[in-house]
Enzyme design. Sequence first.
Site, PDB file in Angstrom:
ATOM      1  N   GLU A 175     -15.060   8.651   5.305  1.00 21.16           N
ATOM      2  CA  GLU A 175     -16.204   7.096   4.961  1.00 21.16           C
ATOM      3  C   GLU A 175     -15.470   6.231   4.038  1.00 21.16           C
ATOM      4  OE1 GLU A 175     -20.091   6.432   2.039  1.00 21.16           O
ATOM      5  OE2 GLU A 175     -18.840   8.414   1.812  1.00 21.16           O
ATOM      6  N   LYS A 180     -24.665   3.181   7.006  1.00 14.63           N
ATOM      7  CA  LYS A 180     -25.242   4.241   6.463  1.00 14.63           C
ATOM      8  C   LYS A 180     -26.678   3.685   5.603  1.00 14.63           C
ATOM      9  CE  LYS A 180     -23.572   6.941   2.178  1.00 14.63           C
ATOM     10  NZ  LYS A 180     -22.678   6.845   1.317  1.00 14.63           N
ATOM     11  N   CYS A 236     -21.917  10.636   5.151  1.00  9.06           N
ATOM     12  CA  CYS A 236     -21.991  11.191   3.830  1.00  9.06           C
ATOM     13  C   CYS A 236     -23.439  11.558   3.324  1.00  9.06           C
ATOM     14  CB  CYS A 236     -21.230   9.978   2.644  1.00  9.06           C
ATOM     15  SG  CYS A 236     -20.710  11.141   1.234  1.00  9.06           S
ATOM     16  N   GLY A 279       2.282  19.222 -31.567  1.00 11.72           N
ATOM     17  CA  GLY A 279       2.313  20.607 -31.739  1.00 11.72           C
ATOM     18  C   GLY A 279       0.959  21.256 -31.694  1.00 11.72           C
TER      19      GLY A 279
END
Length: 552
Positions: free
Chosen positions: A45, A113, A149, A293
Amino acid sequence: MASRFRLAMAQAAPTVGALEANARKVMRLFQKARQQESDFVAFPEMFLAGYPPQDLVLKRVFVQDCINWIDVIARNCADGPALGIGTPYIEDGKVFNAYFVISRGKVVARKLKHHLPNTDVFDEARLFSRGPIGGPCKVGPVRIGIPICEDAWFEDICETLSESGAEILIVPNGSPYHRNKLERRHVHMVSRVVETGLPLAYLNMVGGQDDQYFDGGSFVLNPHGELAAQFPLFEESLFVVDFEHRDDGWTAARHELATIPGEWEQDYQVMVHALRDYLSKSGFSRALLGLSGGVDSALVATIAADAVGPENVRCVLLPSEYTSKESRQDAEAVARNLGCRIDEIEIFESVTSVMRALRPLFDQLKPDVTEENIQSRMRSVLLMAISNKFGELLLTTGNKSEAAVGYATIYGDMAGGYNPIKDLYKTRVFESCRWRNANHRDWMLGPKGGVIPKRVIEKPPSAELRENQRDSDSLPPYEVLDRILEMLIDRDKAVEDVVAAGFDQATVKRVEQLIYGAEYKRFQSAPGTRLTGRALWLDRRYPIVNHWRDLG
């Protein structure tokens, strides 16, 4: 007599806006698919534009540039298989998330889409118009349905495609990673296969884009939901699948299924790959961080070494009068174990100079968090100077627990360009360190073995901005805090729900207050790798000024 259809699935990585580079990648992979005698080569896509293009698609000149490159691809891919590729498209003044099918130098089909996601990190309903529900297109001997999708996450599109004659479903995706996402994809796609009785090829892109990482993991399902092919996560490649047509329809040939790493390895690999891509796509080859540290900076240093190699990571120790001897030793041990350069710059004189300048205003006032923040901000001034001078991207090292409750100094330890552990709660930081010490993979560029000393992981966390400071002075224990945060943030639970789960009401309400009060800090924070479905950016959008509180 059985018919054959060969599908080449381009699980590939685009770069947003790099239209020429993306188009040339398409043409290279097209030639590879052609050599393998493929009938159709499918790309993910929105591959040509890169995904997500966000507001780029609101610029008509950008969309037109994409269409122009579609024409270039069509001309250069005229001899060989048909080709499918996603790009934005304008029709009648509306912009669509489109998928073009190209054959013999021409666009033969254009799919738009229909279901536009508007949740989590997605904002497509704002950017695109909804396309109509269309039918399949003919490619060689097969009628292909192409639900783009999210169109495959709902019943209607695939049902319509099946009813109108589709024989194989090909689903091009731009689906970003979050924890356990692959299982969700499988569940939804199996539902579509069972409902339609059609085989389905799920194609996902790979690669990092800002805070998101697209993890690939493409797969193929046969009718009745049988997994015919599972391709690797995180790997850019062209995968070829043969389909055969018999009396009962099309069926995909079985492939050896790729091994899917466990949850901890997936998270760690995403952090490494996302940082690697962010650096390279942003024009950086080297990284820089303040190494304290502590466990957070140790993990970030390790991720950076695995992403770009220890020789390309600079660690800087910036001790103050409150920095313990043990912290110096631990920072030096981490850098030495990784093979990274470490520089040391004392900040005492710089902080003293700032305090001297402020003395006329502060002289009659008691020291408080202001003086602590000056130390943190002085470190950021020095780190940013090194970043500017040497062209190294400064990484921030705050975890999700700290970001959630604002236990970080804006313009101080929050300053920088990218944060690999931004979506990792503190308790998961500890566990990620243990996992990395016990495991090494070929994609890691750092050394094998226990690179993070045991003392770094096990000592009480401290910002070391005042004498004998501990994180627990200001916050609940991380084992408690993280469980509360997961309920309030990741699961959107109410205060009463968290209290009902066994947590102290006053503590829960205080944590909620801290979450809302720190929104302005998060608004100005560096982007960072998204690992969950509720990362502290696009997944969770709250007003900065917000007077509402859950009274519990």
